[in-house]
Design a protein around this motif. Structure first.
Motif, PDB file in Angstrom:
ATOM      1  N   ALA A  10       0.858  -1.184   0.000  1.00  0.00           N
ATOM      2  CA  ALA A  10       0.000   0.000   0.000  1.00  0.00           C
ATOM      3  C   ALA A  10       0.899   1.240   0.000  1.00  0.00           C
ATOM      4  N   ASP A  36      -2.902  -6.419  -0.285  1.00  0.00           N
ATOM      5  CA  ASP A  36      -3.490  -5.142  -0.649  1.00  0.00           C
ATOM      6  C   ASP A  36      -2.745  -4.537  -1.837  1.00  0.00           C
ATOM      7  N   TYR A  75      -8.735  -1.076  -3.808  1.00  0.00           N
ATOM      8  CA  TYR A  75      -7.601  -0.777  -2.934  1.00  0.00           C
ATOM      9  C   TYR A  75      -6.298  -1.253  -3.567  1.00  0.00           C
ATOM     10  N   TYR A 243      -8.060   7.009   4.838  1.00  0.00           N
ATOM     11  CA  TYR A 243      -6.655   6.636   4.665  1.00  0.00           C
ATOM     12  C   TYR A 243      -5.799   7.327   5.714  1.00  0.00           C
TER      13      TYR A 243
END
Length: 318
Positions: A10, A36, A75, A243
């Protein structure tokens, strides 16, 4: 301090990886799990970032670990955007990939070779570590502490019902625990090394603030390349209200003894629900659960501001 990073690509995890290279630690290498993220884009973005900061030879591998509940595709595509930011635009893909280095073999080798007392920094699901320790339980003796971003104790989880059907959506699970609850359960039940946990309780307090972005932008304009990288990366997600700097704040535990960001951790006995029911992936206190040191709050004497100041200062370099 020897540090082994396991992450799942991420945006904030990439910034955690960069931050580690500025800290007084010895980063042995990075294993990325296809959770992710999207594996190919994740690996190439990580390699481009390492090249940008002058560390193209940093050991980097792709884990074969698989989870139970997949992250939403919306995502996972962030890693594609990460590799396309202007700061990285002039860096080509690694010409030798694929195939990618084996992240599980890398993790095993790093644990074999490191001195006892290494820190396992895990900003993703536990699955890569649990898989290695199932095969090689003696390697736990090399681990001084596991520092994990995961779970939600006294706050709501972060599963979005618009991206996860009901069931399995529930209001109390956090994604790093929900992706593979059985791996959390295995680590809790079958290891004894200290676990330092950063749940959403603390990471919810580490937003990507306008002030942070303004300070990074100012340093970028002054020619600080690390700030340029951080600003352009966080710009991809700064407008998303959910976030936070989940992984960077967790990484800052490694220097908390000197910087005093956090209130002392609270020891809790924790267990996770692994059953296919309405609370799958939820971590709760349990009388017979695993003793875990849990971070819940920043220090009341300005710890949160010290955290932001530290991140900005560490990225103030070219």
């Amino acid at each position: 301090m020897d540090v082994i990073l396991v992450q799942d690509a991420a945006i904030d995890e990439y910034m955690s990886q960069v931050l580690l290279t500025t800290m007084p630690v010895n980063l042995l290498g990075v294993s990325i799990v296809n959770a992710d993220c999207i594996d190919t884009a994740a690996m190439q973005a990580a390699w481009k970032i390492n090249t940008f900061i002058g560390a193209p030879s940093m050991p980097l591998g792709l884990s074969r670990a698989r989870g139970w509940n997949a992250f939403p595709w919306s995502y996972r595509t962030d890693c594609i955007k990460q590799g396309q930011i202007p700061a990285l635009a002039g860096i080509p893909d690694n010409p030798g990939w694929p195939p990618y280095p084996d992240g599980d073999a890398l993790l095993e080798a790093m644990l074999e070779r490191c001195a006892p007392g290494a820190t396992m920094l895990i900003t993703c699901p536990f699955t890569p570590l649990s898989n290695v320790l199932r095969r090689r339980p003696e390697l736990e003796a090399k681990i001084g502490q596991i520092v994990w971003m995961g779970g939600a104790i006294g706050v709501k989880g972060n599963l979005d019902p618009t991206t996860v059907p009901t069931p399995p959506w529930n209001p109390c699970a956090e994604w790093n625990a929900f992706w593979d609850p059985s791996s959390v359960d295995w680590i809790f039940r079958h290891t004894t090394c200290p676990i330092i946990q950063f749940p959403l309780d603390i990471t919810d307090q580490a937003a990507i603030t306008k002030e942070l972005m303004a300070r990074l932008a100012a340093q970028s304009r002054a020619g600080m390349r690390y700030s340029t990288l951080a600003y352009q990366s966080y710009e991809l997600v700064a407008s998303e209200p959910f976030y936070d700097m989940w992984d960077v704040v967790t990484t800052c535990w490694l220097v908390d003894e000197q910087q005093h960001f956090f209130e002392p951790p609270t020891t809790m006995h924790l267990a996770i629900d692994v059953e296919l029911n309405a609370t799958q992936g939820c971590i709760k206190q349990s009388g017979d659960g695993r003793a875990v040191r849990v971070l819940l709050n920043f220090a009341k004497d300005g710890g949160q501001q010290r955290f932001y100041d530290y991140v900005v200062r560490q990225f103030n370099r070219s």
